[in-house]
Design a protein around this motif. Structure first.
Motif, PDB file in Angstrom:
ATOM      1  N   GLY A  29       0.476  -1.179   0.167  1.00 23.25           N
ATOM      2  CA  GLY A  29       0.300  -0.197   0.147  1.00 23.25           C
ATOM      3  C   GLY A  29       1.077   1.356   0.556  1.00 23.25           C
ATOM      4  O   GLY A  29      -0.238   2.518   0.092  1.00 23.25           O
ATOM      5  N   MET A  30       2.144   1.526  -0.610  1.00 21.45           N
ATOM      6  CA  MET A  30       2.787   2.427  -0.691  1.00 21.45           C
ATOM      7  C   MET A  30       3.062   2.899  -1.761  1.00 21.45           C
ATOM      8  O   MET A  30       2.084   2.695  -3.326  1.00 21.45           O
ATOM      9  N   LYS A  31       3.100   4.531  -1.476  1.00 20.65           N
ATOM     10  CA  LYS A  31       3.300   5.558  -3.367  1.00 20.65           C
ATOM     11  C   LYS A  31       4.525   4.801  -3.006  1.00 20.65           C
ATOM     12  O   LYS A  31       5.744   5.747  -2.413  1.00 20.65           O
ATOM     13  N   VAL A  32       4.506   4.572  -4.930  1.00 20.46           N
ATOM     14  CA  VAL A  32       6.354   3.996  -4.740  1.00 20.46           C
ATOM     15  C   VAL A  32       7.156   5.164  -5.663  1.00 20.46           C
ATOM     16  O   VAL A  32       5.853   4.623  -7.046  1.00 20.46           O
ATOM     17  N   VAL A  33       8.243   5.565  -5.872  1.00 20.66           N
ATOM     18  CA  VAL A  33       8.551   6.470  -7.072  1.00 20.66           C
ATOM     19  C   VAL A  33       9.913   5.522  -7.453  1.00 20.66           C
ATOM     20  O   VAL A  33      10.963   5.181  -6.720  1.00 20.66           O
ATOM     21  N   GLY A  34       9.515   5.482  -8.803  1.00 23.64           N
ATOM     22  CA  GLY A  34      10.772   4.354  -9.386  1.00 23.64           C
ATOM     23  C   GLY A  34      11.496   5.585 -10.495  1.00 23.64           C
ATOM     24  O   GLY A  34      11.917   5.917 -10.641  1.00 23.64           O
ATOM     25  N   PHE A  35      13.162   5.367  -9.340  1.00 19.38           N
ATOM     26  CA  PHE A  35      14.252   6.059 -10.160  1.00 19.38           C
ATOM     27  C   PHE A  35      15.329   5.052 -11.159  1.00 19.38           C
ATOM     28  O   PHE A  35      15.503   3.690 -11.029  1.00 19.38           O
ATOM     29  N   ALA A  36      15.106   5.694 -12.310  1.00 20.29           N
ATOM     30  CA  ALA A  36      16.411   4.666 -13.429  1.00 20.29           C
ATOM     31  C   ALA A  36      16.184   5.243 -14.620  1.00 20.29           C
ATOM     32  O   ALA A  36      14.966   5.820 -14.628  1.00 20.29           O
ATOM     33  N   ARG A  37      16.770   4.911 -15.476  1.00 24.53           N
ATOM     34  CA  ARG A  37      17.126   5.808 -16.311  1.00 24.53           C
ATOM     35  C   ARG A  37      16.154   5.531 -17.690  1.00 24.53           C
ATOM     36  O   ARG A  37      15.603   5.877 -18.369  1.00 24.53           O
ATOM     37  N   ARG A  38      15.448   3.852 -17.320  1.00 25.46           N
ATOM     38  CA  ARG A  38      14.652   3.521 -18.930  1.00 25.46           C
ATOM     39  C   ARG A  38      12.620   3.372 -17.980  1.00 25.46           C
ATOM     40  O   ARG A  38      12.834   2.262 -17.010  1.00 25.46           O
ATOM     41  N   LYS A  39      12.161   4.039 -18.152  1.00 24.48           N
ATOM     42  CA  LYS A  39      11.307   4.843 -17.476  1.00 24.48           C
ATOM     43  C   LYS A  39      10.450   3.702 -17.523  1.00 24.48           C
ATOM     44  O   LYS A  39       9.339   3.406 -16.771  1.00 24.48           O
ATOM     45  N   GLU A  40      10.154   3.578 -18.698  1.00 27.56           N
ATOM     46  CA  GLU A  40       9.025   2.748 -19.411  1.00 27.56           C
ATOM     47  C   GLU A  40       8.574   1.017 -18.327  1.00 27.56           C
ATOM     48  O   GLU A  40       7.870   0.956 -18.741  1.00 27.56           O
ATOM     49  N   LEU A  41      10.238   1.299 -18.334  1.00 26.45           N
ATOM     50  CA  LEU A  41      10.103  -0.291 -17.947  1.00 26.45           C
ATOM     51  C   LEU A  41       9.410  -0.381 -16.473  1.00 26.45           C
ATOM     52  O   LEU A  41       9.370  -1.120 -15.651  1.00 26.45           O
ATOM     53  N   ILE A  42      10.003   0.856 -15.647  1.00 27.13           N
ATOM     54  CA  ILE A  42       9.152   1.046 -14.138  1.00 27.13           C
ATOM     55  C   ILE A  42       7.637   1.451 -14.590  1.00 27.13           C
ATOM     56  O   ILE A  42       6.858   0.417 -13.722  1.00 27.13           O
TER      57      ILE A  42
END
Length: 257
Positions: A29-42
């Motif tokens: 139930g967390m709000k998750v922000v993913g950082f990566a160069r390939r945004k679309e994979l997240i």
């Protein structure tokens, strides 16, 4: 820590441990922000989950992109409660014959990005009076030298990250902060880090001949750490596959003979 609706930032979120962690934190139930160069994979990691997923294109070797990423999170998602510093790379990089650019990539990814991330997360947590949690994903190579000249920069970056994490804990204690920080060091994990750094042949040999755990095992360990009572700071944790005796990786590795 009550994790529901709390904000978590995960670096290196597109694959491996990062991707598994994103999924696991969303499921609680967390709000998750993913950082990566390939945004679309997240963005393609999950379809249905209990939390909320946000993807940001961040190259952690570029300090300004990290700073911009944290600023975006605060303004658009909310102040950070949990930081999982996961981004990491490994590749051949000896001192005598290594490529300077490879050295820089390894240290910027495995060490400098963690330092910057910790600084920014702690700043936001203190400004918003949040007793947050930082988990730095390290490696067993931060605890012993694999005695492989080709891995010296990787090993050095992990040793440095381990020392830095403990000193951040001490600095937080000295200012009376309740922010917790952990150095989480997995053994061999089944991800694409070996193939991306050393090639497919060695990767296949490593996972065929050595015991390993899965990225989901590390993600579950992260939830365990986050669920510990706030009076407890598990400052270091090693998570190894049963039977692990070492994971030396080199072009002369016996696994390829």
């Amino acid at each position: 820590m009550d994790l529901k609706e709390k904000v978590a930032v995960v670096t290196g979120a597109s694959t491996g441990i990062g991707a598994a962690t994103v999924k696991t934190l969303l499921n609680i139930g967390m709000k998750v922000v993913g950082f990566a160069r390939r945004k679309e994979l997240i963005e393609n990691l999950v379809e249905n989950h209990k939390g909320k997923l946000f993807a940001r294109c961040v190259d952690v070797t570029k300090s300004q992109e990290i700073l911009n990423g944290f600023d975006w999170v605060t303004k658009n998602v909310g102040p950070i409660h949990v930081l999982i510093n996961n981004a990491g790379i490994s590749r051949y990089a000896s001192i005598l014959s290594g490529n300077l650019e490879d050295w820089k990539q390894i240290m910027d990814t495995n060490f400098m990005s963690i330092a910057i991330g910790c600084k920014e997360a702690i700043k936001v947590m203190r400004e918003h009076k949040i007793d947050g949690y930082i988990i730095n994903i390290n490696s067993i190579h931060g605890y012993y030298d694999c005695l492989d000249p080709n891995s010296i920069m990787y090993t050095s970056s992990k040793y440095a990250s381990r020392v830095m994490t403990e000193n951040i804990r001490l600095e937080l204690a000295e200012i009376g902060s309740n922010i917790r920080i952990t150095n989480l060091a997995p053994g061999l994990v089944k991800t694409d880090i070996v193939e991306s750094g050393y090639g497919k042949d060695l990767s296949n040999a490593v996972y065929k001949n050595l015991p390993f755990i899965f990225a989901e095992d590390v993600a579950d360990t992260i939830v365990y750490l986050l669920s510990a009572p706030p009076r407890i700071n598990i400052s270091e944790m090693l998570v190894r596959p049963i039977g692990e005796i070492g994971t030396k990786i080199s072009s002369n590795n016996y696994l390829l003979k």
